[in-house]
Design a protein around this motif. Structure first.
Motif, PDB file in Angstrom:
ATOM      1  N   ARG A 116      36.897  39.040  35.174  1.00 30.00           N
ATOM      2  CA  ARG A 116      38.077  38.388  35.740  1.00 30.00           C
ATOM      3  C   ARG A 116      37.763  38.037  37.184  1.00 30.00           C
ATOM      4  O   ARG A 116      36.858  38.611  37.798  1.00 30.00           O
ATOM      5  N   SER A 117      38.519  37.104  37.729  1.00 28.22           N
ATOM      6  CA  SER A 117      38.303  36.698  39.123  1.00 28.22           C
ATOM      7  C   SER A 117      39.496  37.106  39.962  1.00 28.22           C
ATOM      8  O   SER A 117      40.625  37.179  39.473  1.00 28.22           O
ATOM      9  N   GLU A 118      39.241  37.364  41.234  1.00 32.51           N
ATOM     10  CA  GLU A 118      40.275  37.690  42.201  1.00 32.51           C
ATOM     11  C   GLU A 118      40.032  36.876  43.464  1.00 32.51           C
ATOM     12  O   GLU A 118      38.890  36.748  43.907  1.00 32.51           O
ATOM     13  N   THR A 119      41.088  36.335  44.018  1.00 35.80           N
ATOM     14  CA  THR A 119      40.993  35.605  45.273  1.00 35.80           C
ATOM     15  C   THR A 119      41.350  36.541  46.413  1.00 35.80           C
ATOM     16  O   THR A 119      42.420  37.157  46.409  1.00 35.80           O
ATOM     17  N   LEU A 120      40.443  36.665  47.369  1.00 36.01           N
ATOM     18  CA  LEU A 120      40.661  37.535  48.514  1.00 36.01           C
ATOM     19  C   LEU A 120      41.159  36.680  49.673  1.00 36.01           C
ATOM     20  O   LEU A 120      40.430  35.830  50.186  1.00 36.01           O
ATOM     21  N   HIS A 121      42.397  36.898  50.072  1.00 36.96           N
ATOM     22  CA  HIS A 121      42.981  36.126  51.161  1.00 36.96           C
ATOM     23  C   HIS A 121      42.693  36.747  52.521  1.00 36.96           C
ATOM     24  O   HIS A 121      42.890  36.126  53.544  1.00 36.96           O
ATOM     25  N   ALA A 122      42.225  38.005  52.500  1.00 33.43           N
ATOM     26  CA  ALA A 122      41.802  38.691  53.723  1.00 33.43           C
ATOM     27  C   ALA A 122      40.606  39.532  53.355  1.00 33.43           C
ATOM     28  O   ALA A 122      40.446  39.923  52.198  1.00 33.43           O
ATOM     29  N   PRO A 123      39.703  39.816  54.273  1.00 34.01           N
ATOM     30  CA  PRO A 123      38.508  40.586  53.948  1.00 34.01           C
ATOM     31  C   PRO A 123      38.838  41.926  53.290  1.00 34.01           C
ATOM     32  O   PRO A 123      39.680  42.676  53.778  1.00 34.01           O
ATOM     33  N   MET A 124      38.186  42.194  52.159  1.00 36.22           N
ATOM     34  CA  MET A 124      38.299  43.469  51.454  1.00 36.22           C
ATOM     35  C   MET A 124      39.727  43.784  51.056  1.00 36.22           C
ATOM     36  O   MET A 124      40.164  44.928  51.073  1.00 36.22           O
ATOM     37  N   SER A 125      40.482  42.779  50.687  1.00 39.67           N
ATOM     38  CA  SER A 125      41.867  42.996  50.271  1.00 39.67           C
ATOM     39  C   SER A 125      42.037  42.534  48.835  1.00 39.67           C
ATOM     40  O   SER A 125      42.370  41.379  48.580  1.00 39.67           O
ATOM     41  N   PRO A 126      41.781  43.402  47.840  1.00 35.86           N
ATOM     42  CA  PRO A 126      41.771  42.963  46.459  1.00 35.86           C
ATOM     43  C   PRO A 126      43.167  42.708  45.902  1.00 35.86           C
ATOM     44  O   PRO A 126      44.110  43.423  46.190  1.00 35.86           O
ATOM     45  N   ARG A 127      43.279  41.657  45.110  1.00 30.05           N
ATOM     46  CA  ARG A 127      44.485  41.392  44.335  1.00 30.05           C
ATOM     47  C   ARG A 127      44.063  41.240  42.887  1.00 30.05           C
ATOM     48  O   ARG A 127      43.055  40.624  42.573  1.00 30.05           O
ATOM     49  N   ARG A 128      44.854  41.787  41.967  1.00 35.46           N
ATOM     50  CA  ARG A 128      44.460  41.779  40.566  1.00 35.46           C
ATOM     51  C   ARG A 128      44.940  40.511  39.879  1.00 35.46           C
ATOM     52  O   ARG A 128      46.042  40.032  40.110  1.00 35.46           O
ATOM     53  N   TYR A 129      44.111  39.991  38.992  1.00 38.11           N
ATOM     54  CA  TYR A 129      44.434  38.838  38.177  1.00 38.11           C
ATOM     55  C   TYR A 129      44.156  39.188  36.725  1.00 38.11           C
ATOM     56  O   TYR A 129      43.436  40.135  36.426  1.00 38.11           O
ATOM     57  N   GLN A 130      44.688  38.411  35.823  1.00 36.98           N
ATOM     58  CA  GLN A 130      44.542  38.697  34.401  1.00 36.98           C
ATOM     59  C   GLN A 130      43.081  38.572  33.973  1.00 36.98           C
ATOM     60  O   GLN A 130      42.367  37.671  34.393  1.00 36.98           O
ATOM     61  N   ALA A 131      42.648  39.504  33.126  1.00 36.38           N
ATOM     62  CA  ALA A 131      41.274  39.468  32.655  1.00 36.38           C
ATOM     63  C   ALA A 131      41.024  38.218  31.829  1.00 36.38           C
ATOM     64  O   ALA A 131      41.878  37.768  31.077  1.00 36.38           O
ATOM     65  N   GLN A 132      39.810  37.662  31.997  1.00 36.47           N
ATOM     66  CA  GLN A 132      39.389  36.511  31.226  1.00 36.47           C
ATOM     67  C   GLN A 132      38.245  36.941  30.324  1.00 36.47           C
ATOM     68  O   GLN A 132      37.393  37.719  30.732  1.00 36.47           O
ATOM     69  N   PRO A 133      38.180  36.437  29.076  1.00 33.63           N
ATOM     70  CA  PRO A 133      37.022  36.733  28.243  1.00 33.63           C
ATOM     71  C   PRO A 133      35.785  36.079  28.827  1.00 33.63           C
ATOM     72  O   PRO A 133      35.865  35.038  29.471  1.00 33.63           O
TER      73      PRO A 133
END
Length: 200
Positions: free
Chosen positions: A175-192
């Motif tokens: 899955r991919s996550e967009t980091l809007h600030a350094p080292m700040s993870p946000r969860r997104y839905q898993a992709q196959p």
């Protein structure tokens, strides 16, 4: 803004995209161009691998100075007692020096995917699962630590790096996550995992 890819690396796959010896590589499970692993995971280990095209982010995640804690589910031979667990918590001395103290606890058998091939088990020797968190990344460190206290590792799955977790990803999925600030993870839905088509 950076994009981070969380991949569940399968067993017996290299943490790279090419191999002259024909072994399985990341190219068979993720086809995003121009991304590279932030750190590595051994060929015979499974679990979370972080990838990105952001060189500064790779450095931030993989540089030992930043001490990103890494959490593993470890299936070991035998039933570790309190003496073994206490030794891991205090740190053990390996051939390349003492380790930092680890966080460790026993686990009930976790819900994990079957491994192919399965681990070798002997009827007369039981196995147990531990959750082990370390803040350094020496070569094959977890395996060496459990062997040092008398419980060789049978299976090793990395489930977290810092705040990023493997949750919801089957082997070979990402899955991919967009980091809007350094080292700040946000969860997104898993992709196959998207597989490259074989050329005819």
């Amino acid at each position: 803004m950076s994009t981070l890819y969380l991949l569940n690396k399968p067993y017996h796959m290299l943490s790279q995209f090419t191999d002259r010896e024909g072994r399985a590589t990341l190219a068979s499970v993720i086809d995003v161009p121009d991304i590279y692993p932030a750190g590595r995971l051994d060929y015979d280990s499974e679990g979370l691998l972080l990838l990105t095209d952001d060189g500064a982010l790779i450095h931030r995640i993989s540089d030992p100075q930043h001490k990103q804690p890494k959490t593993y589910w470890v299936q070991v031979e035998g039933q570790p007692g309190e003496r073994a667990l206490t030794a891991l918590r205090r740190g053990v001395t390996l051939n390349d020096g003492p380790t930092r103290p680890a966080k460790v606890r026993r686990l009930d058998d976790p819900a994990v995917a079957e491994r192919n091939p399965p681990i070798r088990q002997r009827d007369d020797i039981p196995s147990a699962w531990l959750e082990l968190t370390i803040s350094e990344g020496r070569n094959r460190q977890v395996r060496r630590m459990t062997a040092h206290v008398g419980h060789p590792t049978l299976r090793l799955i990395r489930v977290a790096i810092g705040a990023w977790r493997l949750d919801g990803l089957a082997p070979g999925q990402w899955r991919s996550e967009t980091l809007h600030a350094p080292m700040s993870p946000r969860r997104y839905q898993a992709q196959p995992a998207r597989r490259k088509r074989k050329r005819p």
